[in-house]
Design a protein around this motif. Structure first.
Motif, PDB file in Angstrom:
ATOM      1  N   ASP A  35     -13.817  -0.774  -1.314  1.00  0.00           N
ATOM      2  CA  ASP A  35     -13.389  -0.653   0.158  1.00  0.00           C
ATOM      3  C   ASP A  35     -14.451  -1.729   1.021  1.00  0.00           C
ATOM      4  O   ASP A  35     -14.182  -2.546   1.673  1.00  0.00           O
ATOM      5  N   LEU A  95       0.656   3.896  -3.130  1.00  0.00           N
ATOM      6  CA  LEU A  95       0.480   5.276  -2.618  1.00  0.00           C
ATOM      7  C   LEU A  95       1.495   6.305  -3.316  1.00  0.00           C
ATOM      8  O   LEU A  95       1.122   7.185  -3.562  1.00  0.00           O
ATOM      9  N   GLN A 146      -6.148   0.308  -4.911  1.00  0.00           N
ATOM     10  CA  GLN A 146      -6.486   1.788  -5.431  1.00  0.00           C
ATOM     11  C   GLN A 146      -6.382   2.596  -4.343  1.00  0.00           C
ATOM     12  O   GLN A 146      -6.573   2.679  -3.286  1.00  0.00           O
ATOM     13  N   CYS A 147      -6.086   3.924  -5.049  1.00  0.00           N
ATOM     14  CA  CYS A 147      -6.262   5.310  -4.062  1.00  0.00           C
ATOM     15  C   CYS A 147      -7.017   6.308  -5.045  1.00  0.00           C
ATOM     16  O   CYS A 147      -7.022   6.242  -6.174  1.00  0.00           O
ATOM     17  N   ARG A 148      -7.459   7.481  -4.342  1.00  0.00           N
ATOM     18  CA  ARG A 148      -7.842   8.628  -4.824  1.00  0.00           C
ATOM     19  C   ARG A 148      -6.809   9.731  -4.443  1.00  0.00           C
ATOM     20  O   ARG A 148      -6.306   9.711  -3.347  1.00  0.00           O
ATOM     21  N   SER A 184       0.360   8.541  -6.444  1.00  0.00           N
ATOM     22  CA  SER A 184       0.270  10.020  -5.830  1.00  0.00           C
ATOM     23  C   SER A 184       1.293  10.799  -6.625  1.00  0.00           C
ATOM     24  O   SER A 184       0.801  12.020  -7.196  1.00  0.00           O
ATOM     25  N   LEU A 244     -14.295   3.926  -5.299  1.00  0.00           N
ATOM     26  CA  LEU A 244     -13.315   3.746  -4.167  1.00  0.00           C
ATOM     27  C   LEU A 244     -14.118   2.828  -3.045  1.00  0.00           C
ATOM     28  O   LEU A 244     -13.599   2.155  -2.384  1.00  0.00           O
ATOM     29  N   GLN A 297       0.701  -1.238  -0.012  1.00  0.00           N
ATOM     30  CA  GLN A 297       0.141  -0.076   0.032  1.00  0.00           C
ATOM     31  C   GLN A 297       0.773   1.342   0.060  1.00  0.00           C
ATOM     32  O   GLN A 297       0.819   2.253  -0.741  1.00  0.00           O
ATOM     33  N   GLN A 330      -5.697   2.789 -10.063  1.00  0.00           N
ATOM     34  CA  GLN A 330      -6.147   1.423  -9.603  1.00  0.00           C
ATOM     35  C   GLN A 330      -5.170   0.489 -10.264  1.00  0.00           C
ATOM     36  O   GLN A 330      -4.438   0.792 -11.219  1.00  0.00           O
TER      37      GLN A 330
END
Length: 149
Positions: free
Chosen positions: A120, A45, A135-137, A49, A116, A41, A148
């Motif tokens: 989750d 990330l 995935q992350c926003r 990002s 997202l 993770q 993703q």
């Protein structure tokens, strides 16, 4: 395959970490699983990002001036889709022709946030055999991107 390509096999790393035995009483097993999930993770990330911020910062530059040139991916729902570093980036953009959001960037951004949240909740159910992508926003300079694996 070189070490960098192996590093970017996000989904394989994530699913392998999730499939580690469920810790019951053994704190060493619990720590091993936690560290495996946290490691992938954190790496994801960091890469996602940084790449998302670069994509957004260079969004309106001509191709020859961009520092990275992502691969365009098809689809119209929700906005532009790009692939970079083994990650699919969905840039919320309601203005995409023939898209479902009829020019509403806010609706496109909300749809990505709900995507997202849905993943989750599926992950929290812990149903065997059901997998979700890592995935992350990323929200940056007024844009929203869903990254993703």
């Amino acid at each position: 395959m070189d070490e960098r390509e192996d590093f970017h096999r996000w989904n394989e790393r994530f699913q392998a970490a999730l499939e580690l035995p469920e810790p019951h009483d053994c704190s060493a097993t619990r720590l091993e699983k936690y560290e495996a999930i946290t490691s992938v993770q954190r790496d994801f990330l960091s890469v996602a990002s940084t790449a998302a911020r670069t994509l957004i910062s260079e969004l309106f530059l001509p191709a020859e001036r961009k520092s990275v040139v992502p691969r365009q991916v098809g689809g119209i729902a929700g906005g532009r889709k790009l692939e970079l570093h083994g990650i699919l980036f969905k840039l919320a953009d309601g203005r995409v022709a023939r898209g479902p959001y009829q020019g509403d960037d806010e609706a496109a951004a909300k749809a990505l946030a709900h995507e997202l949240k849905s993943a989750d909740q599926i992950l929290k159910c812990g149903i065997g055999g059901v997998h979700v992508a890592l995935q992350c926003r990323v929200d940056f300079r007024g844009f929203r991107v869903l990254a993703q694996a």
